[in-house]
Each structure stands twice: as C-alpha cells, then as structure tokens.
Design a protein around this motif. Sequence first.
Motif, PDB file in Angstrom:
ATOM      1  N   ASN A 191      14.230 -11.836 -17.366  1.00 37.78           N
ATOM      2  CA  ASN A 191      14.394 -12.348 -18.921  1.00 37.78           C
ATOM      3  C   ASN A 191      13.491 -11.795 -19.827  1.00 37.78           C
ATOM      4  N   THR A 192      12.259 -11.350 -19.274  1.00 37.63           N
ATOM      5  CA  THR A 192      11.095 -10.708 -20.145  1.00 37.63           C
ATOM      6  C   THR A 192      10.435  -9.644 -19.165  1.00 37.63           C
ATOM      7  N   PHE A 193      10.174  -8.756 -19.875  1.00 42.13           N
ATOM      8  CA  PHE A 193       9.411  -7.426 -19.287  1.00 42.13           C
ATOM      9  C   PHE A 193       8.206  -7.137 -19.880  1.00 42.13           C
ATOM     10  N   VAL A 194       7.033  -6.981 -19.174  1.00 46.54           N
ATOM     11  CA  VAL A 194       5.881  -6.464 -19.496  1.00 46.54           C
ATOM     12  C   VAL A 194       5.722  -5.008 -19.365  1.00 46.54           C
ATOM     13  N   ASP A 195       5.631  -4.125 -20.322  1.00 49.62           N
ATOM     14  CA  ASP A 195       5.249  -2.958 -20.296  1.00 49.62           C
ATOM     15  C   ASP A 195       3.922  -2.630 -20.352  1.00 49.62           C
TER      16      ASP A 195
END
Length: 343
Positions: free
Chosen positions: A89-93
């Motif tokens: 659901n969420t991606f931290v770059d």
Amino acid sequence: MYRRSFLKEITLFAGACLVPRIHYGMEEATIMTVAGPIKSSDLKFTLSHEHILVDFIGAEQVNKNRYDANEVYNTALPYLVDAEKRGCNTFVDCTPGYLGRDVQILKRLSVASGMHIICPTGYYGAAKEKYVPKHAYTETAEQLADRWISEWRKGIEGTGIKPGLIKTGVDKGPLTSVQKKLITAAALTHLATGLTIGVHTGDGAAAKEQLEILASKGVAPSARIWIHAQNEKDLQYHIDAAQRGSWVSFDGVSKDSAKDHISFLQAMKREQLLHAVLVSQDAGWYHVGEPGGGNFNPYHYIFTDFIPALKENGFTQQDVDTLFIANPAKAFTVGVRTTAKNK
C-alpha cells in the motif's frame, strides 16, 4: 538569513518541547506523501526502505540531465504495480538530495501505481561523505536545518511536493565532524517539522552516538530510525536501542540475507520488542549512468519468500501485521517527539 528563518520556525513550534507529538492542527495523525498528507490509519502494508532512482556520481556532479525521466518511470512502474498487486500500500523511497532524488518521477509513479510514496529531505553522509554537497562543510547545522525545513514548508525544488521523513547517513563510529553536524541538523529539523529521522548507519557504536546527539537537542529516540541495523551483528545494540524507544530497521532482505534477518527478528521477538522494528528490502535502484538503468532489483521477495519463511519460523500473522502495517504507520507519522515526555 538562514538563522533568522530557522529561529522563526523554532519559535512557531516552541510548544513541541512540552509534548511527545504534535500534529500541527490536523485532527488526525498524519503522514506526508508525495501526493500530499494522508491519515496514518490509511497506511497499510508498507515497504519502509526502498529506492527508485540512484546516482552514485557524487554530490558535485549529480544532475537530472544525466538521465531520461520517462525511461526511469517506464522502467520502475511495472515493479511498483507488481508490488501493489501483492498487497503493498505504501512505498518509502529513501533516496535523499544529491544522490538522485527526483520527486516529480515519484509523484508520477504514485499516481500510476496507486501506491502512497514517501520521499525524504536531508543529506547522506555515509560512504566517506561522497554525497555531501560542499556547502554542508561551511554552513552550520542550523543553516542546513533551515534548508530542510524549507523543503517541508514550501516543497522540494519548487515542485510543492513535501518530504515525509528526514534521511541522512553516517559511517561506523566515531562520527566525523560533518556527520555529527548532519545528525544535529536532522534533530533541529525534526523539532521544527515533526518528520522522523532515518539514518543509514555503519555500526552499533554510530547508532548509539546518534542518540546522544539527538538527546542533547531534546529529541526522543522514538524520532530516529536506525537504518541498516543488520550491519551490526551484536544483538545487544539492537535490543538496547529498541528498549530506549528507537526504531530498529533491518533492511536489505534478500535470498542471501533471509536467514540472518530471521535470526535478528527472532531475537527481537524474544525480547518482546517487535513493536520497535521495521523490515524492508532496499531494492529497486535504477542506476544512472548504466544502460537502461542496469539491473533493477524487484520488490517482491518479502511477499513471495520472506513472509512465508517468517511463518515457518514461528511468526504469526499478527507479527507480520505489526512489522509491515502497525509499525510503519507509527514510525512515519508526523509529530515532534521530545525527551520532555520522560521528565
């Protein structure tokens, strides 16, 4: 100019020293993504440390003209779509400035993939400071913080896109003077913005020194993510950091590292500290300068192999949800965390 602006920010948020968290007038806990703020409760399965684009040319040579933004977008999108279909659901770059951060590509990818994407402010001081811009050596910690605070207030590079964390990095302890300055700047930025501080860290000694610097500025351990904690093999450092309230992140999960990662997590579970742990792959990596970006590392291993392996080794679905849903939602919520709550 920098100091006046910085002091103005600190004055605006002076009340932050009285409570562990402030949400700046927002009714609910909030996380900042490249598409704008979302409720913390909207953060579901999260890959808390990954990358899209990186450029290892060095701080003084990095330039957006070195790559084709459309090629980067077209290369990365199928991998993000695949991760979303698997439940991400969420991606931290975690790519900061002067290392290839391109927030416009990230926003395009967020819209196209349907995933929340979080990007950082801050400078990366590890790798013998190759990716630290020259001005970081001459400016004060307050001046550096003012630059990062400005990205929170006005957006990054004129885009209006705001960071959702502070990302910096250090080598093994003891820290150099510039690395100490970066941690100090991160502490000041946290006090003015409430953004969590993620620190790429060489070893346990460096992780411990970071907490001492943060404490000297009144920042609580819960505002710090110890990135690459797996680099430190002495489990007591992990345990001590988590017991103090810091986030401990075991990144770089892969086929080659899975056994060690499971051992680290088992130790944290025995100590009843899973609530302080983050896990991710540090995958992706469109490498600027290589044809087609080189070999792009997919984001699926956690879903296809690692979570099944966790369950085969005594971890429950509740444990998995803690690591990949509950903990990231807490870790990346915007709010000032100070040592005042312990007084």
